[in-house]
Motif scaffolding. Structure first.
Motif, PDB file in Angstrom:
ATOM      1  N   LEU A 344     -26.365  -3.353 -37.249  1.00  0.00           N
ATOM      2  CA  LEU A 344     -25.051  -3.771 -37.725  1.00  0.00           C
ATOM      3  C   LEU A 344     -24.781  -3.291 -39.027  1.00  0.00           C
ATOM      4  CD1 LEU A 344     -22.622  -5.665 -36.924  1.00  0.00           C
ATOM      5  CD2 LEU A 344     -24.010  -7.644 -38.204  1.00  0.00           C
ATOM      6  N   ILE A 345     -23.476  -2.884 -39.202  1.00  0.00           N
ATOM      7  CA  ILE A 345     -22.843  -2.708 -40.560  1.00  0.00           C
ATOM      8  C   ILE A 345     -21.684  -3.435 -40.596  1.00  0.00           C
ATOM      9  CG2 ILE A 345     -21.933  -1.021 -42.124  1.00  0.00           C
ATOM     10  CD1 ILE A 345     -23.268   1.190 -40.667  1.00  0.00           C
ATOM     11  N   GLU A 346     -21.648  -4.476 -41.625  1.00  0.00           N
ATOM     12  CA  GLU A 346     -20.744  -5.420 -42.101  1.00  0.00           C
ATOM     13  C   GLU A 346     -19.582  -4.650 -42.180  1.00  0.00           C
ATOM     14  OE1 GLU A 346     -20.987  -9.674 -44.011  1.00  0.00           O
ATOM     15  OE2 GLU A 346     -21.088  -8.143 -45.272  1.00  0.00           O
ATOM     16  N   PRO A 347     -18.263  -5.224 -41.859  1.00  0.00           N
ATOM     17  CA  PRO A 347     -16.970  -4.608 -42.471  1.00  0.00           C
ATOM     18  C   PRO A 347     -16.780  -4.633 -43.761  1.00  0.00           C
ATOM     19  CG  PRO A 347     -16.562  -5.915 -40.175  1.00  0.00           C
ATOM     20  CD  PRO A 347     -18.123  -5.941 -40.693  1.00  0.00           C
ATOM     21  N   ALA A 348     -17.089  -5.779 -44.287  1.00  0.00           N
ATOM     22  CA  ALA A 348     -16.959  -6.002 -45.951  1.00  0.00           C
ATOM     23  C   ALA A 348     -17.759  -5.113 -46.526  1.00  0.00           C
ATOM     24  CB  ALA A 348     -17.518  -7.655 -46.226  1.00  0.00           C
ATOM     25  N   PHE A 349     -19.004  -4.535 -46.056  1.00  0.00           N
ATOM     26  CA  PHE A 349     -19.979  -3.793 -46.653  1.00  0.00           C
ATOM     27  C   PHE A 349     -19.244  -2.228 -47.024  1.00  0.00           C
ATOM     28  CE2 PHE A 349     -23.032  -0.003 -46.431  1.00  0.00           C
ATOM     29  CZ  PHE A 349     -23.846  -0.191 -47.312  1.00  0.00           C
ATOM     30  N   LEU A 350     -18.545  -2.000 -45.836  1.00  0.00           N
ATOM     31  CA  LEU A 350     -17.604  -0.493 -45.911  1.00  0.00           C
ATOM     32  C   LEU A 350     -16.404  -0.891 -46.891  1.00  0.00           C
ATOM     33  CD1 LEU A 350     -17.859   0.271 -42.299  1.00  0.00           C
ATOM     34  CD2 LEU A 350     -19.146   1.382 -44.073  1.00  0.00           C
ATOM     35  N   GLU A 351     -16.002  -1.876 -46.747  1.00  0.00           N
ATOM     36  CA  GLU A 351     -14.789  -2.026 -47.679  1.00  0.00           C
ATOM     37  C   GLU A 351     -14.942  -2.180 -49.110  1.00  0.00           C
ATOM     38  OE1 GLU A 351     -13.505  -5.970 -46.439  1.00  0.00           O
ATOM     39  OE2 GLU A 351     -12.771  -5.186 -44.379  1.00  0.00           O
ATOM     40  N   LEU A 381     -26.464  -4.376 -42.315  1.00  0.00           N
ATOM     41  CA  LEU A 381     -26.165  -3.920 -43.696  1.00  0.00           C
ATOM     42  C   LEU A 381     -25.032  -4.939 -44.318  1.00  0.00           C
ATOM     43  CD1 LEU A 381     -26.126  -0.158 -43.802  1.00  0.00           C
ATOM     44  CD2 LEU A 381     -27.563  -1.682 -44.974  1.00  0.00           C
ATOM     45  N   THR A 382     -24.822  -5.689 -45.325  1.00  0.00           N
ATOM     46  CA  THR A 382     -24.059  -6.592 -45.716  1.00  0.00           C
ATOM     47  C   THR A 382     -23.772  -6.301 -47.024  1.00  0.00           C
ATOM     48  OG1 THR A 382     -25.585  -8.140 -46.343  1.00  0.00           O
ATOM     49  CG2 THR A 382     -25.252  -8.380 -44.265  1.00  0.00           C
ATOM     50  N   VAL A 383     -22.651  -6.881 -47.602  1.00  0.00           N
ATOM     51  CA  VAL A 383     -22.247  -6.745 -49.024  1.00  0.00           C
ATOM     52  C   VAL A 383     -23.170  -7.158 -49.955  1.00  0.00           C
ATOM     53  CG1 VAL A 383     -20.855  -7.642 -50.803  1.00  0.00           C
ATOM     54  CG2 VAL A 383     -19.970  -6.977 -48.598  1.00  0.00           C
ATOM     55  N   SER A 388     -25.475  -5.477 -57.502  1.00  0.00           N
ATOM     56  CA  SER A 388     -24.093  -6.707 -57.930  1.00  0.00           C
ATOM     57  C   SER A 388     -23.401  -5.743 -58.484  1.00  0.00           C
ATOM     58  CB  SER A 388     -25.024  -7.524 -58.668  1.00  0.00           C
ATOM     59  OG  SER A 388     -25.762  -7.330 -59.833  1.00  0.00           O
ATOM     60  N   SER A 389     -23.849  -4.533 -59.525  1.00  0.00           N
ATOM     61  CA  SER A 389     -22.780  -3.699 -60.495  1.00  0.00           C
ATOM     62  C   SER A 389     -21.804  -3.359 -59.556  1.00  0.00           C
ATOM     63  CB  SER A 389     -23.621  -2.938 -61.076  1.00  0.00           C
ATOM     64  OG  SER A 389     -24.423  -1.986 -60.282  1.00  0.00           O
ATOM     65  N   ILE A 390     -22.111  -2.835 -58.271  1.00  0.00           N
ATOM     66  CA  ILE A 390     -21.125  -2.104 -57.445  1.00  0.00           C
ATOM     67  C   ILE A 390     -20.263  -3.213 -56.916  1.00  0.00           C
ATOM     68  CG2 ILE A 390     -20.966  -1.183 -55.034  1.00  0.00           C
ATOM     69  CD1 ILE A 390     -22.299   0.718 -56.808  1.00  0.00           C
ATOM     70  N   ARG A 391     -20.693  -4.442 -56.502  1.00  0.00           N
ATOM     71  CA  ARG A 391     -19.842  -5.429 -56.160  1.00  0.00           C
ATOM     72  C   ARG A 391     -18.896  -5.852 -57.048  1.00  0.00           C
ATOM     73  NH1 ARG A 391     -24.939  -7.636 -54.275  1.00  0.00           N
ATOM     74  NH2 ARG A 391     -24.636  -9.549 -55.652  1.00  0.00           N
ATOM     75  N   VAL A 392     -19.178  -5.906 -58.312  1.00  0.00           N
ATOM     76  CA  VAL A 392     -18.443  -6.563 -59.370  1.00  0.00           C
ATOM     77  C   VAL A 392     -17.387  -5.428 -59.587  1.00  0.00           C
ATOM     78  CG1 VAL A 392     -18.394  -7.204 -61.876  1.00  0.00           C
ATOM     79  CG2 VAL A 392     -20.053  -8.126 -60.247  1.00  0.00           C
ATOM     80  N   ALA A 393     -18.050  -4.067 -59.894  1.00  0.00           N
ATOM     81  CA  ALA A 393     -17.036  -2.919 -60.123  1.00  0.00           C
ATOM     82  C   ALA A 393     -16.018  -2.683 -59.211  1.00  0.00           C
ATOM     83  CB  ALA A 393     -17.707  -1.926 -60.531  1.00  0.00           C
ATOM     84  N   ALA A 394     -16.479  -2.884 -58.023  1.00  0.00           N
ATOM     85  CA  ALA A 394     -15.416  -2.657 -56.726  1.00  0.00           C
ATOM     86  C   ALA A 394     -14.368  -3.711 -56.975  1.00  0.00           C
ATOM     87  CB  ALA A 394     -16.144  -2.681 -55.409  1.00  0.00           C
ATOM     88  N   ALA A 395     -14.690  -4.933 -57.188  1.00  0.00           N
ATOM     89  CA  ALA A 395     -13.513  -6.066 -57.390  1.00  0.00           C
ATOM     90  C   ALA A 395     -12.669  -5.948 -58.302  1.00  0.00           C
ATOM     91  CB  ALA A 395     -14.452  -7.468 -57.459  1.00  0.00           C
ATOM     92  N   VAL A 495     -12.036 -13.981 -50.567  1.00  0.00           N
ATOM     93  CA  VAL A 495     -12.704 -13.685 -49.531  1.00  0.00           C
ATOM     94  C   VAL A 495     -14.089 -12.980 -49.523  1.00  0.00           C
ATOM     95  CG1 VAL A 495     -12.666 -12.811 -47.221  1.00  0.00           C
ATOM     96  CG2 VAL A 495     -10.588 -14.035 -48.109  1.00  0.00           C
ATOM     97  N   LEU A 496     -14.026 -11.930 -50.416  1.00  0.00           N
ATOM     98  CA  LEU A 496     -15.115 -11.054 -50.570  1.00  0.00           C
ATOM     99  C   LEU A 496     -16.175 -11.888 -51.434  1.00  0.00           C
ATOM    100  CD1 LEU A 496     -16.541  -8.320 -50.486  1.00  0.00           C
ATOM    101  CD2 LEU A 496     -15.285  -7.640 -52.542  1.00  0.00           C
ATOM    102  N   GLU A 497     -15.819 -12.485 -52.580  1.00  0.00           N
ATOM    103  CA  GLU A 497     -16.693 -13.344 -53.168  1.00  0.00           C
ATOM    104  C   GLU A 497     -17.266 -14.557 -52.653  1.00  0.00           C
ATOM    105  OE1 GLU A 497     -16.843 -15.316 -57.565  1.00  0.00           O
ATOM    106  OE2 GLU A 497     -14.947 -15.080 -56.655  1.00  0.00           O
ATOM    107  N   ARG A 498     -16.493 -15.235 -51.641  1.00  0.00           N
ATOM    108  CA  ARG A 498     -17.079 -16.139 -50.748  1.00  0.00           C
ATOM    109  C   ARG A 498     -18.058 -15.718 -50.082  1.00  0.00           C
ATOM    110  NH1 ARG A 498     -14.967 -21.322 -47.745  1.00  0.00           N
ATOM    111  NH2 ARG A 498     -16.310 -21.494 -46.124  1.00  0.00           N
TER     112      ARG A 498
END
Length: 536
Positions: A344-351, A381-383, A388-395, A495-498
């Motif tokens: 499984l690849i979570e949609p939020a991972f790709l987003e 594969l999930t967010v 964490s640097s990728i998640r924060v920078a993407a947001a 939504v992404l942060e939650r």
């Protein structure tokens, strides 16, 4: 793919019934002790794990420790719970939060069979990109280039033509954008594909060694030259020579390179004997050579000799559909390389990958996806598997890109020119807007959301009082839900942060200390965010 299923139970009747109902389509591997589970998973290739949850399951373990060790042991397979009527309540609660899915007794074997066969077809989804979306592709012997970016379509056609002709090719693009990959593909598409492909990384060589690397040297040419050594032009023969980072080549070597391109002639260092190069030249640069010419750092005559056919590779941030394709491709490749089955690849991972700006381009992305595959849990594969640097920078990137379009709070009207009324405002908006006469509120155009409200609004603390604003606020508990229902950037980031916080909580069995450490925030910040998103 393995059809073996590990069943954790002490109930022999259940094992027999599972074998009968599954009709021998899956091989059942029994396990009755938590201590033996890791060894079984190492020695057997398991496609799924079923755990029987009843009063005998714990066998001296606390529910929290049992679930934690079960979750840690099962890394690459889905985990399903079979919940008996006498399952301890605490165990059931933790199972609901951690296990992929649960079935209650009496078992619905039809649903169980669907769970065991229902797998995301990652190979099929990757192939779906090829059939469902416009694209261009180039295929060599060992590599292929596929793009879904319309701006690259003409370039792909031109590259195919350029590969067939004996002309110098100039590739310009940011670091990591795939210049070396494309150079090798051009070689494989040419009639020189049977010959050698050689590379000179000009940026990695000191200026005084570049000449000997390109043209070679003879014995005695300098201290330490105890034998003849051929250069890369000679080593390439009739093949292809890539000069990477040509922009750092010193002016003296630029003059000698110009001579080779014009006449094919050169002399090894320390030799007066002229040799002839038959190699096809591909040069790559991270910078626009025209600007270097204007600044006097690159020879004008060499630039015009190189600029016969030039191709600019778009940075990855300008190719959003290529990002998703490459993410799926790299995930499948590295799952095979490291023997980690993906389901499984979570949609939020790709987003999140699409929202990130990728300064290191394709090279950075491949490394990030490889890391995510190595860290993924139970084949998903999930967010949370991204750094964490990728998640924060993407947001932050999404916020910065959309911020210029954000309306100001004192300048809001609805799209049909009606002024905002108190009942139209989401929770917490009252502290930013005072309701007065129509003349006190400026009118401006404002795009509407699908719900008819303004699509981007700034929220304040839900405890703002009616006396401050003249607007009664809903109860505080309603604020997060209302924010989630809007289409604003803030709501989407929420939504992404939650989701990130929920994933981390589940991985750490809802232990806040470990979760806060993983997310790189304090426990107070985690508590406030859990309260904000209704996770307490």
């Amino acid at each position: 793919m393995s059809n073996s299923i590990l069943v954790f139970t002490r109930d022999q009747n259940l094992l027999f019934e599972l074998g009968t109902q599954l009709e021998g389509k899956q091989l059942i591997v029994p396990c009755d002790a938590l201590e033996s589970l890791p060894e079984l998973l190492k020695t057997q290739t398991i496609s799924a794990v079923l755990v029987h949850l009843d009063r005998t399951t714990l066998n001296g373990y606390s529910p929290a420790r049992f679930i934690a060790e079960l979750d840690e042991a099962i890394d690459n397979a889905p985990l399903y719970g079979l919940v008996d009527q006498d399952c301890p309540p605490r165990l059931r609660k933790l199972a609901d939060k951690t296990i992929d899915d649960v079935l209650e007794f009496p078992l619905d074997f039809g649903r169980l069979r669907r769970l065991l066969s229902d797998r995301q077809d990652l190979e099929g989804e990757l192939a779906g990109f090829w059939s469902e979306m416009p694209h261009k592709e180039l295929h060599g012997r060992s590599r292929s280039l596929v793009t879904f970016t319309p701006e690259m379509f003409d370039t792909m056609d031109e590259i195919k033509v350029a590969a067939r002709h004996n002309v110098t090719v100039l590739l310009i693009g940011e670091t990591g954008s795939g210049k070396t990959f494309l150079a090798r593909l051009i070689h494989e598409l040419s009639d020189r594909r049977e010959e050698r492909f050689c590379t000179v990384a000009c940026g990695a060589l000191p200026p005084d060694l570049i000449e000997s690397e390109l043209f070679g040297y003879v014995k005695g040419a300098f201290t330490g030259a105890d034998r003849d050594r051929e250069g890369k032009f000679a080593a390439a023969g009739r093949g292809t020579l890539l000069l990477d980072e040509i922009d750092v080549l010193p002016l003296e070597q630029q003059a000698k390179l110009l001579r080779v391109i014009e006449t094919g002639e050169y002399e090894p260092v320390g030799s007066n004997e002229t040799q002839y190069s038959q190699a096809r030249l591909v040069v790559a640069s991270n910078y626009n050579l025209e600007e270097l010419v204007r600044s006097g750092n690159f020879r004008t005559d060499l630039y015009y000799r190189l600029n016969i056919l030039n191709f600019r590779l778009l940075p990855l941030r300008e190719r959003p559909w290529d990002i998703e394709y490459l993410a799926r491709k790299f995930a499948l490749e590295h799952s095979r390389t490291h023997n980690i089955p993906l389901r499984l690849i979570e949609p939020a991972f790709l987003e999140t990958l699409r929202a990130y700006h990728w300064p290191g381009n394709v090279r950075e992305m491949e490394n990030v996806v490889r890391r995510a595959v190595l860290y993924c849990h139970r084949g998903m594969l999930t967010v949370g598997d991204l750094p964490s640097s990728i998640r924060v920078a993407a947001a932050n990137q999404s916020h910065n890109e959309n911020e210029p379009n954000q309306p100001t709070m004192h300048n809001m009207t609805l799209h049909d020119d009606r002024q905002l009324q108190p009942g139209m405002l989401p929770a917490g908006m009252g502290a930013r807007i005072r309701v007065g006469s129509p003349n006190t509120m400026a009118r401006s155009s404002m795009p509407s959301s699908s719900h008819g409200h303004a699509s981007s609004m700034t929220h304040t603390h839900p405890m703002a009082t009616a006396t401050e604003t003249g607007i009664a606020n809903p109860p505080p508990a309603a604020a997060p839900a209302l924010r989630m229902q809007t289409n604003s950037l803030e709501a989407r980031v929420d939504v992404l942060e939650r989701r990130i916080i929920e994933d981390s909580l589940q991985r750490n069995n809802f232990r806040r200390k470990e979760t806060a450490a993983e997310l790189g925030i304090s426990r107070v910040t985690l508590y406030n965010k859990m309260k904000k998103f209704g996770l307490l």
